[in-house]
Write a protein that holds these residues in place. Structure first.
Motif, PDB file in Angstrom:
ATOM      1  N   ARG A 138      -8.572  -0.779  -0.987  1.00 36.01           N
ATOM      2  CA  ARG A 138      -9.303   0.442  -0.630  1.00 36.01           C
ATOM      3  C   ARG A 138      -8.539   1.675  -1.097  1.00 36.01           C
ATOM      4  O   ARG A 138      -9.112   2.585  -1.711  1.00 36.01           O
ATOM      5  N   VAL A 139      -7.238   1.718  -0.815  1.00 33.88           N
ATOM      6  CA  VAL A 139      -6.420   2.860  -1.222  1.00 33.88           C
ATOM      7  C   VAL A 139      -6.375   2.958  -2.743  1.00 33.88           C
ATOM      8  O   VAL A 139      -6.451   4.060  -3.311  1.00 33.88           O
ATOM      9  N   GLU A 167      -7.753   6.470  -4.116  1.00 39.30           N
ATOM     10  CA  GLU A 167      -6.752   7.369  -4.690  1.00 39.30           C
ATOM     11  C   GLU A 167      -6.895   7.509  -6.194  1.00 39.30           C
ATOM     12  O   GLU A 167      -6.646   8.588  -6.740  1.00 39.30           O
ATOM     13  N   THR A 168      -7.272   6.453  -6.899  1.00 39.65           N
ATOM     14  CA  THR A 168      -7.497   6.605  -8.338  1.00 39.65           C
ATOM     15  C   THR A 168      -8.689   7.521  -8.601  1.00 39.65           C
ATOM     16  O   THR A 168      -8.640   8.393  -9.474  1.00 39.65           O
ATOM     17  N   ARG A 169      -9.742   7.348  -7.822  1.00 37.48           N
ATOM     18  CA  ARG A 169     -10.919   8.207  -7.996  1.00 37.48           C
ATOM     19  C   ARG A 169     -10.571   9.666  -7.709  1.00 37.48           C
ATOM     20  O   ARG A 169     -10.971  10.574  -8.449  1.00 37.48           O
ATOM     21  N   ARG A 170      -9.803   9.893  -6.661  1.00 43.58           N
ATOM     22  CA  ARG A 170      -9.451  11.255  -6.263  1.00 43.58           C
ATOM     23  C   ARG A 170      -8.579  11.949  -7.309  1.00 43.58           C
ATOM     24  O   ARG A 170      -8.663  13.175  -7.504  1.00 43.58           O
ATOM     25  N   ARG A 171      -7.763  11.163  -8.020  1.00 43.73           N
ATOM     26  CA  ARG A 171      -6.796  11.742  -8.953  1.00 43.73           C
ATOM     27  C   ARG A 171      -7.254  11.655 -10.410  1.00 43.73           C
ATOM     28  O   ARG A 171      -6.494  11.992 -11.331  1.00 43.73           O
ATOM     29  N   GLY A 172      -8.480  11.190 -10.633  1.00 44.17           N
ATOM     30  CA  GLY A 172      -8.975  11.104 -11.998  1.00 44.17           C
ATOM     31  C   GLY A 172      -8.307  10.013 -12.820  1.00 44.17           C
ATOM     32  O   GLY A 172      -8.277  10.084 -14.056  1.00 44.17           O
ATOM     33  N   VAL A 173      -7.774   8.997 -12.142  1.00 44.39           N
ATOM     34  CA  VAL A 173      -7.152   7.853 -12.806  1.00 44.39           C
ATOM     35  C   VAL A 173      -8.194   6.730 -12.865  1.00 44.39           C
ATOM     36  O   VAL A 173      -8.831   6.425 -11.858  1.00 44.39           O
ATOM     37  N   LEU A 174      -8.384   6.123 -14.010  1.00 42.70           N
ATOM     38  CA  LEU A 174      -9.365   5.053 -14.124  1.00 42.70           C
ATOM     39  C   LEU A 174      -8.826   3.765 -13.517  1.00 42.70           C
ATOM     40  O   LEU A 174      -7.651   3.428 -13.684  1.00 42.70           O
ATOM     41  N   ILE A 221     -15.596  -3.781  -4.137  1.00 43.32           N
ATOM     42  CA  ILE A 221     -14.943  -2.643  -4.793  1.00 43.32           C
ATOM     43  C   ILE A 221     -15.336  -2.632  -6.254  1.00 43.32           C
ATOM     44  O   ILE A 221     -15.124  -3.609  -6.974  1.00 43.32           O
ATOM     45  N   THR A 222     -15.906  -1.524  -6.724  1.00 41.36           N
ATOM     46  CA  THR A 222     -16.332  -1.421  -8.113  1.00 41.36           C
ATOM     47  C   THR A 222     -15.349  -0.570  -8.902  1.00 41.36           C
ATOM     48  O   THR A 222     -15.152   0.605  -8.596  1.00 41.36           O
ATOM     49  N   THR A 237       0.820  -1.208   0.000  1.00 42.02           N
ATOM     50  CA  THR A 237       0.000   0.000   0.000  1.00 42.02           C
ATOM     51  C   THR A 237       0.854   1.257   0.000  1.00 42.02           C
ATOM     52  O   THR A 237       0.514   2.251  -0.665  1.00 42.02           O
ATOM     53  N   ASP A 238       1.974   1.236   0.718  1.00 43.06           N
ATOM     54  CA  ASP A 238       2.841   2.409   0.790  1.00 43.06           C
ATOM     55  C   ASP A 238       3.410   2.771  -0.582  1.00 43.06           C
ATOM     56  O   ASP A 238       3.400   3.942  -0.986  1.00 43.06           O
ATOM     57  N   LEU A 239       3.882   1.754  -1.320  1.00 46.04           N
ATOM     58  CA  LEU A 239       4.454   2.014  -2.640  1.00 46.04           C
ATOM     59  C   LEU A 239       3.383   2.386  -3.658  1.00 46.04           C
ATOM     60  O   LEU A 239       3.633   3.179  -4.572  1.00 46.04           O
ATOM     61  N   LEU A 240       2.182   1.833  -3.510  1.00 52.39           N
ATOM     62  CA  LEU A 240       1.076   2.209  -4.383  1.00 52.39           C
ATOM     63  C   LEU A 240       0.718   3.676  -4.193  1.00 52.39           C
ATOM     64  O   LEU A 240       0.594   4.433  -5.166  1.00 52.39           O
ATOM     65  N   ALA A 241       0.564   4.097  -2.937  1.00 48.23           N
ATOM     66  CA  ALA A 241       0.217   5.494  -2.648  1.00 48.23           C
ATOM     67  C   ALA A 241       1.314   6.438  -3.135  1.00 48.23           C
ATOM     68  O   ALA A 241       1.025   7.512  -3.684  1.00 48.23           O
ATOM     69  N   GLU A 242       2.547   6.023  -2.965  1.00 46.59           N
ATOM     70  CA  GLU A 242       3.683   6.841  -3.409  1.00 46.59           C
ATOM     71  C   GLU A 242       3.677   7.004  -4.927  1.00 46.59           C
ATOM     72  O   GLU A 242       3.900   8.109  -5.449  1.00 46.59           O
TER      73      GLU A 242
END
Length: 445
Positions: free
Chosen positions: A227-228, A232-239, A262-263, A190-195
């Protein structure tokens, strides 16, 4: 010489490598298997030997070989002329059923292979976002087009927990420049994904992943990781793209996304969706799918997309998956089979462990803890795995080795509890045969 090896020698004179697809060579045997007949959960080879099938067409056979519902639908489509490259009422009927079943699907399109499905989905994501980079998960498999054939299969050098995410190509002939469009992150980190999302979010068109990592056996995402990824994809406009070519319909009609709650924005389904016939599907939010021609400007077409015979088979398959009690049976067989395999390993002190979800599972040798990512699976004993698969085949249970790390296996819904018990008896004999002669009788008790 058996008819199998005899036919392989013949095939090599006209087929490149003697096969129609590279991974059909079972590396535990050194040649492909040739089956002349299949019915239910069993297959028969050219020499007349029967096997309980724990490959199941690499996941495409979920109902069972020669299922009467599929056969009847196919015969009816052929009798009606099977007019190819035209639309008919079954296209919309299948699409409606898919949209009712898969949470992400508001609109869908039909295509042939899972490779095509992910290729078109990635192109659509780039068209919709206007961005080009793609974040994929290390080890996750998304087909055989160049953009996604990095960081899969055996790495050229050992990977440790401290190693940077790998971007090695899985084949020759791939332009090295494609790596510039990729960001790779290990599964469940999760840490590397968020980064990575924070660093590249403005450049990323999409994140693509296997929501259940079946192609390395069976590894689930942690709740925090998935969850992240979604938030985070939704927040950043990444599909967010879920590749459910392998996972769809394994544990429920809504696939892994319904199981995980998760959808995604887009997803692909394949293998089991066609009822053993060559169909894959991609789809998602209506506003994204509207970018496809003829409504939008993103191309997707093909002569054999939604072939009427294939669509008829898929429609019959989906209706079967939705029948009352279907998944209760799948989970009952799964529990009996996976528990039984692990009991066999324990009885003969073979350091293996079967881990599965629904109708698909992995077997890991020499790993003490449940694997959490691709790197964990590289620690398992490939030597033991090949010995086990070879012994299983010799004793009438067909498992397939793909030539890389850990493998995925599965069963079909035609399997009964009696079939499971017969399979376990054969596997017990196989494991016993792997033991030194002096230890076999002792281990059996």
């Amino acid at each position: 010489m058996s008819r199998i090896t005899e036919h392989y020698q013949r095939a090599r004179k006209s087929l490149a490598g003697g096969v129609s697809a590279s991974t059909r060579v079972n590396r535990a045997l050194g040649h492909p298997m040739y089956f002349s007949r299949a019915a239910g959960c069993q297959v028969w080879d050219f020499d007349g030997r029967d096997y309980y099938d724990l490959c199941c067409s690499h996941g495409a056979t979920l109902l069972g070989h020669g299922d009467e519902r599929i056969t009847r639908a196919v015969h009816e489509a052929i009798a009606a002329g099977a007019a190819c490259s035209y639309e008919n009422e079954t296209h919309a009927e299948l699409a409606e059923l898919l949209c009712d079943s898969i949470p992400a699907f508001e609109r869908v399109r039909f295509t042939g292979s899972g490779t095509e499905a992910t290729m078109h989905t990635i192109r659509l994501a780039r068209a919709f976002t206007g961005r080009t980079k793609l974040l994929k998960i290390e080890g996750h498999f998304h087909g055989y087009h160049d953009q996604v054939m990095f960081a899969i299969g055996s790495p050229p050098s050992p990977l440790t927990a401290e190693s940077a995410p790998g971007t090695w190509p899985a084949s020759s002939g791939m332009p090295a420049e494609l790596v510039e469009q990729l960001v790779v992150v290990p599964f469940n980190r999760t840490d590397l994904l968020a980064e990575a999302l924070a660093k590249y979010g403005d450049e990323l068109a999409a994140v693509i992943c296997e929501p259940v990592f079946y192609n390395a056996g069976c590894i689930l995402p942690s709740r925090e990781f998935i969850r992240v990824m979604r938030e985070e994809t939704r927040r950043r406009g990444v599909l967010l793209i879920f590749d459910e070519v392998q996972s769809a319909f394994r544990m429920g009609p809504g696939g892994a996304q319904a199981h995980l709650g998760i959808t995604p924005d887009l997803c692909t389904v394949g293998k089991a969706v066609g009822g053993t016939y060559p169909l894959s599907v991609f789809g998602g939010r209506a506003d994204i799918m509207a970018r496809l021609q003829p409504e939008g400007d993103c191309q997707h077409s093909g002569t054999y997309n939604g072939h009427p015979v294939v669509v008829a088979a898929a429609l019959a398959a989906l209706k079967a998956y939705l029948e009352p009690g279907f998944y209760e049976h799948v989970f009952a067989i799964a529990d009996r089979l996976y528990t039984g395999i692990n009991d066999v390993f324990d009885r003969y002190e073979l350091p293996g462990r079967a881990i599965g979800l629904g109708a698909r599972f992995g077997i890991y040798f020499g790993i003490d803890d449940q694997p959490q990512d691709f790197r964990d699976t590289l620690q398992h004993s490939r030597t033991l795995m090949l010995q086990f698969i070879r012994a299983a085949i010799e004793h009438g249970v067909y498992l397939h080795d793909y030539g890389g790390g850990a493998c995925h296996h599965g069963f079909c819904a035609a399997m009964t509890t009696a079939d499971v018990d017969q399979t376990l008896d054969r596997l017990a004999a196989a494991v016993q045969s792997m033991q030194p002669t002096g230890q076999r009788t002792l281990a059996a008790h």
